[in-house]
Motif scaffolding. Structure first.
Motif, PDB file in Angstrom:
ATOM      1  N   ASP A   1       0.776  -1.064   0.043  1.00  0.00           N
ATOM      2  CA  ASP A   1       0.220  -0.115  -0.173  1.00  0.00           C
ATOM      3  C   ASP A   1       1.074   1.275  -0.021  1.00  0.00           C
ATOM      4  O   ASP A   1       1.362   1.632   0.883  1.00  0.00           O
TER       5      ASP A   1
ATOM      6  N   GLY B   1      -0.197   4.416  -0.476  1.00  0.00           N
ATOM      7  CA  GLY B   1      -1.061   5.456  -0.078  1.00  0.00           C
ATOM      8  C   GLY B   1      -1.057   6.660  -1.229  1.00  0.00           C
ATOM      9  O   GLY B   1      -1.126   6.549  -2.328  1.00  0.00           O
ATOM     10  N   LYS B   2      -0.842   8.006  -0.544  1.00  0.00           N
ATOM     11  CA  LYS B   2      -0.693   9.040  -1.545  1.00  0.00           C
ATOM     12  C   LYS B   2       0.450   9.170  -2.406  1.00  0.00           C
ATOM     13  O   LYS B   2       0.395   9.760  -3.297  1.00  0.00           O
ATOM     14  N   TYR B   3       1.395   8.082  -2.399  1.00  0.00           N
ATOM     15  CA  TYR B   3       2.592   8.296  -3.258  1.00  0.00           C
ATOM     16  C   TYR B   3       2.570   7.130  -4.496  1.00  0.00           C
ATOM     17  O   TYR B   3       3.453   7.116  -5.088  1.00  0.00           O
ATOM     18  N   ALA B   4       1.461   6.376  -4.601  1.00  0.00           N
ATOM     19  CA  ALA B   4       1.325   5.398  -5.390  1.00  0.00           C
ATOM     20  C   ALA B   4       1.626   5.890  -6.855  1.00  0.00           C
ATOM     21  O   ALA B   4       2.304   5.165  -7.548  1.00  0.00           O
ATOM     22  N   GLU B   5       1.015   7.072  -7.320  1.00  0.00           N
ATOM     23  CA  GLU B   5       1.134   7.388  -8.540  1.00  0.00           C
ATOM     24  C   GLU B   5       2.594   7.907  -8.874  1.00  0.00           C
ATOM     25  O   GLU B   5       3.388   7.321  -9.899  1.00  0.00           O
ATOM     26  N   THR B   6       3.251   8.409  -7.782  1.00  0.00           N
ATOM     27  CA  THR B   6       4.810   9.017  -7.979  1.00  0.00           C
ATOM     28  C   THR B   6       5.480   7.769  -8.333  1.00  0.00           C
ATOM     29  O   THR B   6       6.460   7.463  -8.890  1.00  0.00           O
TER      30      THR B   6
END
Length: 52
Positions: free
Chosen positions: A4, A6-11
């Motif tokens: 997981d 989180g908010k860094y998945a795309e990066t």
């Protein structure tokens, strides 16, 4: 199994994608260069054999 991110998945996933693309491009360029050098070497060897 993907962790997981989180908010860094795309990066993180885009960084992986860019890295994979760059590796593929480097391998392709290396193979192309290798074929070119091999052809040049064969041409020189043929010329040397022809002219002794």
């Amino acid at each position: 199994m993907m962790p997981d991110l989180g908010k860094y998945a795309e990066t993180v996933l885009s960084a992986y994608a860019v890295s994979i693309v760059l590796l593929v491009v480097l391998v392709a360029l290396s193979l192309r260069r290798s074929r070119k050098v091999k052809d040049q070497l064969e041409a020189v060897e043929k010329k040397v054999r022809k002219h002794g």
